[in-house]
Design an enzyme around this catalytic site. Structure first.
Site, short mmCIF file in Angstrom:
data_model
loop_
_atom_site.label_atom_id
_atom_site.label_comp_id
_atom_site.label_asym_id
_atom_site.label_seq_id
_atom_site.Cartn_x
_atom_site.Cartn_y
_atom_site.Cartn_z
N GLY A 36 0.84 -1.20 0.00
CA GLY A 36 0.00 0.00 0.00
C GLY A 36 0.87 1.24 0.00
O GLY A 36 2.10 1.17 0.10
N LEU A 37 0.24 2.38 -0.11
CA LEU A 37 0.95 3.65 -0.16
C LEU A 37 1.69 3.93 1.14
O LEU A 37 1.35 3.39 2.20
CB LEU A 37 -0.03 4.80 -0.43
CG LEU A 37 -0.72 4.82 -1.80
CD1 LEU A 37 -1.80 5.89 -1.82
CD2 LEU A 37 0.29 5.05 -2.92
N SER A 38 2.69 4.80 1.06
CA SER A 38 3.37 5.28 2.26
C SER A 38 2.35 5.98 3.16
O SER A 38 1.58 6.81 2.69
CB SER A 38 4.48 6.26 1.87
OG SER A 38 5.10 6.80 3.02
N GLY A 39 2.32 5.62 4.42
CA GLY A 39 1.37 6.24 5.34
C GLY A 39 0.05 5.50 5.46
O GLY A 39 -0.82 5.91 6.23
N ALA A 40 -0.11 4.42 4.70
CA ALA A 40 -1.37 3.68 4.74
C ALA A 40 -1.54 2.89 6.04
O ALA A 40 -2.66 2.54 6.42
CB ALA A 40 -1.46 2.73 3.54
N GLY A 41 -0.42 2.60 6.69
CA GLY A 41 -0.49 1.87 7.96
C GLY A 41 0.04 0.45 7.90
O GLY A 41 -0.26 -0.36 8.77
N LYS A 42 0.85 0.14 6.89
CA LYS A 42 1.36 -1.23 6.71
C LYS A 42 2.20 -1.69 7.91
O LYS A 42 1.96 -2.77 8.45
CB LYS A 42 2.21 -1.30 5.43
CG LYS A 42 1.46 -0.95 4.16
CD LYS A 42 2.37 -1.02 2.95
CE LYS A 42 3.53 -0.04 3.00
NZ LYS A 42 3.09 1.38 3.06
N SER A 43 3.18 -0.89 8.29
CA SER A 43 4.07 -1.27 9.39
C SER A 43 3.32 -1.34 10.71
O SER A 43 3.54 -2.27 11.52
CB SER A 43 5.24 -0.28 9.50
OG SER A 43 6.07 -0.36 8.36
N SER A 110 6.03 -1.82 -2.18
CA SER A 110 6.06 -2.75 -3.33
C SER A 110 5.04 -2.33 -4.38
O SER A 110 4.03 -2.98 -4.59
CB SER A 110 5.80 -4.20 -2.87
OG SER A 110 4.69 -4.33 -2.04
#
Length: 201
Positions: A36-43, A110
């Site tokens: 997902g986009l940067s800031g989407a909350g993946k980490s 990615s």
């Protein structure tokens, strides 16, 4: 005459199989690929999930995009070519975790579908679970936890996904998590439920 590297390399079979590791731990292994986009909350989501899995006695580990670039992929930039190599290396590392009987949560933008498909092809069917952490560009920019979007808009960061570089949304992910509509707890519960239904845990 020097032999090529390919001629000198021989695959060494492990003494302990992946299936034997599953039997010991009581659960299967898989790659949970958060994209997902940067800031989407993946980490945030990957780490919250790992904490819950750990508390349940499940062997798991998080591979985070920024952390990996501090070591294994330290020399790579953010051009399309370097991004592809970044994901290729992560895919190979994630495969090792699967072979070791561990559920590995990978949190990487990615952005390219083909790169994600190549990682999926590294493991057996059902062992790659693509989790699209969906969040609008506007919301990601509003969050901007690292101040990256502001720099990208100012032209200070080239090849920034969503601004000056494309993000190719997954076409058929196993899970879609709308991180701007659900809490972290709700999202983690949804993923855990999926893993149970698939008999991974």
């Amino acid at each position: 005459m020097t032999q090529s590297k390919e001629v000198q390399l021989v695959w060494h079979e492990a003494a302990v199989s992946k299936e034997e590791r599953w039997e010991q731990t009581g659960h299967k292994s898989a790659i949970l690929w958060f994209t997902g986009l940067s800031g989407a909350g993946k980490s945030t989501l990957a780490n919250a999930l790992e904490k819950k899995l750990f508390e349940q006695g499940t062997r798991s580990y998080v591979l985070d995009g920024d952390n990996i670039r501090h070591g294994l992929n330290k020399g790579l930039g953010f051009s399309e070519e370097d991004r592809k190599e970044n994901i290729r290396r992560i895919g190979e590392v994630a495969k090792l975790f699967v072979d070791a009987g561990t559920i590995v949560c990978t949190a990487f933008i990615s952005p390219f579908r083909d790169d994600r498909r190549q990682v999926r092809a590294l493991v057996e069917e059902g062992e790659f679970i693509e989790i699209y952490v969906r969040c609008s560009l506007e919301e990601c920019e509003a969050r901007d936890p690292k101040g990256l979007y502001e720099k990208a808009r100012a032209g200070e960061i080239p090849f920034f996904t969503g601004i000056s570089s494309p993000y190719e949304e997954p076409e058929a992910p196993e899970l879609i998590i709308d991180s701007d509509k659900k809490t972290v707890e709700q999202s983690v519960d949804e993923i855990v439920d999926y893993l149970k239904k698939r008999a991974i845990i």
